[in-house]
Scaffold this active site. Structure first.
Site, PDB file in Angstrom:
ATOM      1  N   ILE A 543       0.839  -1.202   0.000  1.00  0.00           N
ATOM      2  CA  ILE A 543       0.000   0.000   0.000  1.00  0.00           C
ATOM      3  C   ILE A 543       0.875   1.254   0.000  1.00  0.00           C
ATOM      4  O   ILE A 543       0.488   2.306   0.489  1.00  0.00           O
ATOM      5  CB  ILE A 543      -0.970   0.002   1.197  1.00  0.00           C
ATOM      6  CG1 ILE A 543      -0.213  -0.200   2.513  1.00  0.00           C
ATOM      7  CG2 ILE A 543      -2.012  -1.080   1.016  1.00  0.00           C
ATOM      8  CD1 ILE A 543      -1.083  -0.004   3.745  1.00  0.00           C
ATOM      9  N   ALA A 584      -1.527  -5.292  10.820  1.00  0.00           N
ATOM     10  CA  ALA A 584      -0.871  -5.906  11.978  1.00  0.00           C
ATOM     11  C   ALA A 584       0.625  -6.096  11.741  1.00  0.00           C
ATOM     12  O   ALA A 584       1.229  -7.016  12.279  1.00  0.00           O
ATOM     13  CB  ALA A 584      -1.537  -7.232  12.351  1.00  0.00           C
ATOM     14  N   SER A 585       1.209  -5.224  10.953  1.00  0.00           N
ATOM     15  CA  SER A 585       2.657  -5.288  10.716  1.00  0.00           C
ATOM     16  C   SER A 585       3.097  -6.663  10.237  1.00  0.00           C
ATOM     17  O   SER A 585       4.170  -7.144  10.583  1.00  0.00           O
ATOM     18  CB  SER A 585       3.428  -4.941  12.003  1.00  0.00           C
ATOM     19  OG  SER A 585       3.382  -3.576  12.246  1.00  0.00           O
ATOM     20  N   THR A 588       5.870  -8.155   5.689  1.00  0.00           N
ATOM     21  CA  THR A 588       7.198  -8.701   5.412  1.00  0.00           C
ATOM     22  C   THR A 588       7.395 -10.025   6.145  1.00  0.00           C
ATOM     23  O   THR A 588       7.986 -10.968   5.611  1.00  0.00           O
ATOM     24  CB  THR A 588       8.286  -7.692   5.822  1.00  0.00           C
ATOM     25  OG1 THR A 588       8.098  -6.506   5.042  1.00  0.00           O
ATOM     26  CG2 THR A 588       9.676  -8.233   5.583  1.00  0.00           C
ATOM     27  N   VAL A 773       8.312  -3.177  11.264  1.00  0.00           N
ATOM     28  CA  VAL A 773       8.904  -1.858  11.480  1.00  0.00           C
ATOM     29  C   VAL A 773       7.887  -0.721  11.411  1.00  0.00           C
ATOM     30  O   VAL A 773       8.093   0.330  11.985  1.00  0.00           O
ATOM     31  CB  VAL A 773      10.046  -1.626  10.449  1.00  0.00           C
ATOM     32  CG1 VAL A 773       9.504  -1.461   9.030  1.00  0.00           C
ATOM     33  CG2 VAL A 773      10.901  -0.436  10.822  1.00  0.00           C
ATOM     34  N   GLU A 775       4.781   0.023  12.435  1.00  0.00           N
ATOM     35  CA  GLU A 775       3.844   0.508  13.453  1.00  0.00           C
ATOM     36  C   GLU A 775       4.524   0.996  14.726  1.00  0.00           C
ATOM     37  O   GLU A 775       4.078   1.960  15.332  1.00  0.00           O
ATOM     38  CB  GLU A 775       2.837  -0.591  13.815  1.00  0.00           C
ATOM     39  CG  GLU A 775       1.842  -0.858  12.714  1.00  0.00           C
ATOM     40  CD  GLU A 775       0.662  -1.681  13.196  1.00  0.00           C
ATOM     41  OE1 GLU A 775      -0.394  -1.104  13.422  1.00  0.00           O
ATOM     42  OE2 GLU A 775       0.806  -2.903  13.341  1.00  0.00           O
TER      43      GLU A 775
END
Lengths: 816, 192
Positions: A543, A584-585, A588, A773, A775
């Site tokens: 995004i 929710a991060s 990756t 990384v 949030e």
């Protein structure tokens, strides 16, 4: 003395930790982790990972060639445009809709009302979460019972935007008005107007009590907090308040729906959750999942605001009604009052601390205002406790409770940090105050208690239920603190010469998660072309974060090729494998691990072909520089040759395909230490933030340049929470903000310089050691700035935003 | 919502060096007209002049295309971000944005790039403060401005280097017609 204490505690802590690894929970989360082969490359062994690779789509973006949803407009000459009639009253019933004038206008295709056949009548949640959704089904696409100024009542499709807007203005809606409530404490009081009747909501959430406008109640406790609070300790209590923050994504919520030549319903849409949106639309419109396609072009910012099915049902309903493609693009004003915002909250923090400065108990309580509908209300509130509290998981007694209440105000939703910013402000502001009251150094006070490698985070389990505990296998907090202190100049701060100016530094720690433990899925597929290049199909959603680039770097690291030799296609439910989405991060960590597995699967096939062509055993072969080479003989064969051989070669020819799926019970926290350097004018309360420094342990940064960008952007968003009013509402809950100027987003000159520091650790559960990384640096500026003001002039601001007026008022109180 | 409507008028525009006559409503904003003609690098993030994403050059001046009518631009030369560089041959400002990781979602970036080019044309060696002031009405939600500011400063260094080459006959570094100091070439608005 502090140092001695700390040493004693550190030693004792380690010993007791290993002694208590007896019960089942500890065994389920061993410190030793069965790390996949080749996952722990040293920095100098990494070819693609840790490299500042150019962002995959950057050249398209800087030349204006990249396509966002609205840019697909030109592809559909018969496109119709949508606009929405929204409630002008805070609470009541629609008694009549007169659309005759609108319907008579040239260019108006259709007006839909709650009665229309094309409009689904069922209930749903807009929260884009996994299934079954941990959110109540309390919404309808168009409403007869309206609950806030902005609730959608009718929708129009017309030949052009101007006609659609004019048609909306020509529609007359009459209402029977009900009493309304906009203040969350009043709403929870028991005598307030009620937004939902019992039985009206499907999929109710634990603790719901609609008589009191409560959509959910959550609680969890470790140890015995009340006993610790009643014991021989100092009990401190403070209350904190946060703003209604807007995502302010520069690309507005935009969605285009049409039916394709195979009678399948296609949504080109600006979303973080294509697969969840597909499932939700299928449920709502009673269309088989297989007959809906959701695809995401470039997305102009999400930040959680697009982790929801906010606009998609409208263009889909209108396209079904008109048999034309329909584009709906929210207006900027709608963004502020009818899309989503961060939950405004009051959070109360209470601790019991001994004379020696040991924290015996932490007790947090949050009252969250979810607005008119439930959406992410329960899960966001859960993170108020479950994200920051584990920082101090050495504390023996901890409790968290939250009430999530409805008011007749605009809808809230997921937003970067997801509850952690509210909890971090309360906890890190509170502990700072406690340390100062006890005459302790606030940083050393935190260091005595904060989480370390080897700790079992039982607080995550306290909120997430049995089995949700996690073992901390990577933690760079100490290094974050040290490097942050150095970068901000903590030890050599110079005071201004003027007597009325005072300079101070505040700091705050933060922890987040990486994905939702036990509730994530990412999948990827890698196809080899005969020229030795690859197509990577991944459900993970970029995004704007650079996720596509991170995926390419992970795949290239495995395959030993250049990132340019891989083409990525992400987030099209017809083409790409399943993925829960960008939230929710997790991207990756979860989707990236799926990519890694897919690449390893393909690599195994490639090595088999290399073995055949080089006539050497697979065990001696490795990939690198676009070849398969023998570690013993030095012979090599290019991936291109393997591609041709595999496709056109002997009878065993095959299409080399790799696939990978990843889900896990792990959710390792990334960590941050934030510092803010401020000068306050004691005569006026005016303050100047000279610099923000934030040091982040995100494990291995897959792309350090992109990681820094994520950190700085998150910190800017966090700074906004500290100094801007956010979306202000009038007495009826009407958003007073209509554009960026009124919203008060800090501009380039209003934002202090931000320095990001990457502290590398190795997280064995993540791809090549990565955790999240994006949030964790969103949580930390409000407490750090509040702490800095306290450091500078001795007054405490607990209600965001921090303003000169509030500081001046506190300074006056102090002198009175 | 974008402003459209009014009575139909013919408007003559030279867009990125190409002369064209468009029919548009007298009230229709310039951003809408440019986008309708395929110049999708002109972005609309607000509804009239508060985000900066629609910035273009109109007769050399930076304007928010959503904040003016197309009719007001009648007879003007308009340059969008597409005039500055191609993916294979980026303008130094675009290259600096890429190299400094100043681009995340990218929606605001065309407007930022236009503004940065305008700044460096009038002030080739700006201070950090001057860069921040120049970008003050460009809303970027992703970056927090740190990396865009660094990118513009980096671009200034690069372009100063290039200008010393250009003095000996190298390629001009920026668009010419609207720059106070450079009037010798269309600078990317044409194919020369």
């Amino acid at each position: 003395m502090n140092n001695d204490d700390e040493t004693a505690k550190a030693d004792g802590g380690t010993a007791s930790q290993s002694e208590t690894v007896e019960d089942e929970r500890h065994e389920e989360h061993p410190l030793e982790w069965d790390e996949p082969e080749n996952n722990d490359k040293a920095p100098d062994e990494r070819d693609s990972v840790s490299h500042r690779a150019e962002k995959y789509d950057d050249r398209k973006l800087v030349t204006g060639q990249a396509k966002y949803t609205a840019d697909y407009e030109e592809r559909y000459p018969d496109l119709a445009y949508a606009a929405v009639v929204r409630s002008e009253i805070p609470h009541g019933r629609v008694t009549g809709i007169d659309a005759s004038a609108a319907e008579a206008m040239d260019g108006v295709e259709v007006v839909l009302t709650p009665e229309s056949d094309a409009v689904p009548n069922g209930k749903y949640t807009s929260a884009g979460q996994s299934y079954p959704e941990p959110s109540p089904w309390d919404m309808r696409v168009l409403n007869e019972h309206v609950r806030y100024i902005g609730d959608p009542v009718a929708a129009v499709a017309a030949e052009d935007r101007a006609t659609a807007t004019a048609a909306v203005e020509a529609i007359e809606v009459s209402y029977e008005e009900d009493d309304y409530v906009t203040d969350p404490e009043e709403a929870f009081d028991g005598d307030a107007p009620q937004l939902f009747e019992d039985g009206e909501v499907e999929n109710e959430i634990v603790g719901y009590d609609y008589d009191r406008n409560r959509m959910a109640h959550i609680e969890g406790e470790l140890g015995d907090v009340d006993a610790a609070l009643d014991g021989d300790t100092h009990v401190h209590e403070t209350e904190w308040e946060t703003i209604r923050q807007s995502h302010a994504n520069v690309e507005k919520h935009t969605s285009l729906a049409y039916t394709d030549e195979d009678d399948r319903h296609v949504l080109i849409t600006s979303t973080q959750v294509p697969n969840h949106t597909r499932r939700q639309l299928a449920h709502l419109f009673d269309i088989p999942i297989r007959d809906i396609r959701v695809t995401k072009p470039r997305v102009g910012g999400g930040f959680g605001g697009k982790q929801a099915m906010v606009v998609e049902p409208i263009p889909l309903a209108l396209s079904l009604a008109t048999d034309r493609p329909v584009l709906y693009e929210a207006s900027r004003q709608e963004e502020f009052y009818a899309m989503r915002s961060r939950h405004p909250m009051k959070v109360r923090a209470k601790t019991a601390v001994t004379d020696d400065g040991d924290i015996e108990a932490i007790d947090l309580y949050a009252l969250s205002n979810t607005g008119a509908y439930g959406s992410h209300g329960m899960t966001v509130a859960g993170n108020v406790g479950s994200k920051p509290l584990p920082l101090y998981s050495k504390v023996p007694n901890a409790r968290f409770e939250a009430d999530i209440v409805h008011t007749n105000t605009p809808q809230t939703g997921a937003m970067r940090g997801y509850g952690a910013p509210q909890g971090t402000l309360a906890l890190e502001g509170h502990l700072d105050e406690v340390a100062r009251d006890l005459g302790l150094d606030p940083i050393e006070f935190r260091r005595r208690h904060h989480m370390e490698v080897g700790d079992l985070d039982e607080i995550a389990g306290m909120m997430g239920g049995e089995g949700a505990e996690r073992r901390i296998r990577s933690c760079g907090l100490d290094e974050c603190i040290e490097r942050g202190k150095e970068a901000i100049g903590y030890d050599d701060l110079e005071q201004p010469e003027e007597d009325h100016l005072h300079r101070g530094i505040g700091m705050a720690l933060s922890a987040q998660g990486t994905g939702v433990a036990g509730d994530e899925l990412g999948a990827a597929q890698l196809m080899m072309n005969e020229d030795g290049s690859f197509h990577l199909q991944v459900g993970g959603v970029d995004i704007g974060t650079g996720a596509d680039t991170a995926f390419l770097q992970i795949a290239a690291e495995v395959l030993g090729c250049d990132e340019d030799d891989i083409i990525v296609k992400s987030s099209d439910t017809d083409v790409t494998p399943f993925d829960y989405g960008a939230y929710a991060s997790s991207t990756t960590y979860i989707s990236g691990m799926a990519v890694k597995k897919a690449a390893e699967d393909a690599k195994a096939r490639i090595l088999d072909w290399g073995s055949k062509l080089l006539d050497e055993p697979v065990e001696k072969l490795e990939t690198g520089n676009g070849t398969v080479y023998s570690e013993t003989s030095g012979d090599s064969v290019a991936l291109e040759e393997i591609g041709y051989e595999a496709a056109y070669g002997d009878d065993e020819r095959e299409h080399i395909l790799g696939k990978g799926t990843h889900c896990t019970d792990e959710s390792p926290p990334p960590f941050a230490a934030q510092f803010a350097d401020v000068t306050v004018d004691e005569t006026t309360g005016e303050f100047d933030v000279h610099k923000l420094v934030v040091a982040v342990d995100c494990g291995v940064a897959i792309n350090p340049g992109m990681a820094e960008g994520q950190i700085e952007g998150a910190n800017h968003m966090s700074y906004e929470m500290a100094v801007s009013e956010g979306i202000t509402l009038d007495d009826e809950g009407r958003a007073e903000v209509t554009d960026f100027d009124e919203y008060g987003l800090p501009s380039a000159t209003e934002t202090p310089p931000i320095e990001s520091i990457l502290v590398e650790t190795h997280e064995p559960t993540g791809p090549f050691g990565a955790k999240s990384v994006a949030e964790v640096p969103t949580n930390t500026v409000p407490p750090a700035l509040s702490n800095a003001v306290r450091d500078a002039v001795g007054v405490r601001i607990r209600e965001m935003p921090i303003t000169a007026e509030k500081i001046a008022s506190k300074l006056d109180e102090r002198t009175d | 919502m974008p402003k459209t409507g009014g009575y139909a008028v013919d408007i003559e525009l030279t867009i990125n060096g190409e002369r064209t006559i468009v029919e548009a409503g007298s009230e229709t904003d310039l951003a809408t007209v440019l986008r309708q003609h395929g110049y999708i690098g002109v972005k609309c993030g607000c509804d009239g002049g508060t985000c900066g994403a629609s910035k273009v050059f109109v007769d050399g001046e930076v304007r928010m295309a959503c904040g003016m009518t197309a009719a007001d631009a009648d007879g003007s030369e308009v340059q969008t971000v597409a005039a500055l560089g191609t993916q294979d041959d980026l303008h130094p400002v675009q290259q600096a944005f890429v190299d400094n990781f100043a681009v995340q979602c990218g929606f605001c970036i065309p407007g930022m790039v236009i503004q940065a080019v305008a700044l460096l044309d009038s002030n080739p060696d700006p201070t950090e403060r001057e860069v921040r002031e120049a970008l003050d009405d460009n809303v970027c939600r992703c970056t927090g401005y740190q990396k865009p500011v660094e990118a513009v400063l980096d671009a200034a260094d690069r372009m100063q280097g290039e200008q010393s080459v250009a003095a000996d006959g190298g390629q001009p570094a920026s668009l010419g017609p609207r720059g106070a100091d450079s009037t010798d070439c269309c600078g990317g608005g044409c194919d020369e």
